[in-house]
Enzyme design. Structure first.
Site, PDB file in Angstrom:
ATOM      1  N   SER A  32       0.805  -1.174  -0.011  1.00 28.26           N
ATOM      2  CA  SER A  32      -0.005   0.117   0.046  1.00 28.26           C
ATOM      3  C   SER A  32       0.618   1.287  -0.064  1.00 28.26           C
ATOM      4  O   SER A  32       1.743   1.233   0.686  1.00 28.26           O
ATOM      5  CB  SER A  32      -0.880  -0.172   1.120  1.00 28.26           C
ATOM      6  N   TYR A  91      -6.967   6.228   2.024  1.00 26.51           N
ATOM      7  CA  TYR A  91      -6.318   5.285   2.826  1.00 26.51           C
ATOM      8  C   TYR A  91      -6.900   4.773   4.147  1.00 26.51           C
ATOM      9  O   TYR A  91      -6.693   3.361   4.406  1.00 26.51           O
ATOM     10  CB  TYR A  91      -4.974   6.050   3.519  1.00 26.51           C
TER      11      TYR A  91
END
Ligand code: UDP
Length: 357
Positions: free
Chosen positions: A102, A172
């Protein structure tokens, strides 16, 4: 490398690697998604050092081959360049899936909001699917960002958070919240053994020079004797954990049997303005401080409650900020000396990382 037992005692496992594979006469096999990133690459080293064979999957959007180049030619290591949101096909057994892929810096997820959402949702789904198919244990690298701009302090795992889903950090925060939810669903519905860590601010060698997070930013600015850009008044707080402490905790969590999220981070909290001064000291820099507007939704206070990590894992951070900063500065100095001729570390949308190691 050490193996943790449920009661918190440790035994040296360097000779006999841990994991379901110890039932078979072969080393345990780990898959690390995002294994070319800052934490993923340190985890990969740690696992190899402990006797695992490691397959790294990374699309190199924010990861850097330089972080794993020292492993080239090691027969226990394999690198696959792939986006983990696509179907993951691997032949042969897998014992552990560590899902670290990520973007992790606020400026990265501002640049890559859709990829951030996809890797947290579709990527976690694929990584869980791989673990289920292989009968492997699954580990999710989640984040303190699931607490958003917290209303309770310090943050314990039973706090549900204060996240703005449509703000700049929403991509996020919500992706990681989804990732936690789907991980628990695979655990409950499919019986996949899962672990979730909520990682608080962590720093150390291999952080990207132009990553944008406060540690690389301040160190690069200080080493260039340029002003350190403190956002807001700098009275927002963070607590910084050295990477080696974190990796040790992560390993212990994978090897214990706790499926609920566990906070890992350093509970020693400081104001960003004081952190800036600590970086100036660590670099013996002539830099001064300049103050810039505080980004939207920037959490005002952050500090982990690590009561659970202490009780379950017998874990707490050991590396003092001064020591960790000195090691990190040394690493940055070395890498910056190699990229200096390239003039400036310009940040471009979805850029590759400068070849700096
Ligand atoms: N920050 C800062 N100057 C910078 C970069 C960050 O003052 O050049 C601040 C930021 O506003 C935040 C803290 O440092 O309050 C930590 O930021 P970072 O981007 O490292 O991650 P966060 O903890 O916010 O996810």
């Amino acid at each position: 490398m050490r193996e943790m037992t449920r009661g918190g005692s440790m035994m040296n496992s360097r000779k006999k690697p841990v994991g379901s594979a110890s039932r078979h006469s072969r080393p345990p096999i780990s898959v690390v998604t995002g294994g070319a990133g800052f934490l993923g690459s340190h985890l990969t080293d740690f696992l190899l050092d402990g006797g695992h064979h490691v397959i790294v999957i990374d699309n190199l959007v924010t990861g850097n081959l330089a972080n794993i180049s020292h492993l080239a030619g090691d027969a226990r290591f394999r690198f696959i360049k792939q986006d983990v949101t696509e179907f993951l096909f691997l032949e042969g057994p897998v014992d552990y899936v560590w899902h670290f892929a990520s973007p992790a810096s606020p400026i990265d997820y501002a640049d890559l909001p859709i990829q951030t959402l996809k890797v947290g949702s579709l990527g976690t789904h694929k990584a869980l699917g791989l673990a289920k198919h292989k009968g492997a244990r699954f580990f999710l690298a989640s984040t303190s960002e699931v607490y958003g701009d917290p209303e309770i302090h310090p943050q314990s795992e039973d706090y549900w958070g204060n996240v703005n889903p449509v703000g700049p950090r929403g991509c996020y925060d919500e992706a990681k919240r989804f990732a936690e939810a789907i991980t628990m669903a695979y655990h409950r519905e499919h019986g996949v053994p899962t672990r979730i860590v909520r990682i608080f601010n962590t720093y150390g060698p291999r952080m990207r020079l132009n990553d944008g997070r406060v540690v690389p930013e301040f160190i690069c600015q200080a080493l260039a004797n340029k002003p350190l850009t403190v956002f807001g008044k700098g009275d927002q707080t963070r607590s910084f954990c050295y990477y080696s402490d974190l990796i040790e905790g992560i390993y212990r969590l994978m090897m214990c049997d706790e499926s609920n999220p566990v906070n890992l981070g350093n509970p020693s909290e400081l104001r960003i303005v004081d952190f800036a001064r600590a970086v100036i000291d660590a670099t013996a820099s002539r830099s001064r401080l300049v103050f810039r507007p505080l980004p939207q939704d920037d959490p005002k206070q952050r500090k982990p409650d690590i009561t659970n990590a202490r009780a379950l894992l017998g874990w707490e951070p050991r590396v003092d900020l001064k020591v960790g900063l000195a090691r990190t500065v040394e690493d940055f100095r070395g890498r910056l000396s190699q990229v200096r001729p390239v003039k400036k570390l310009a940040r471009k949308k979805s850029t590759q990382i400068p070849k700096s190691r």
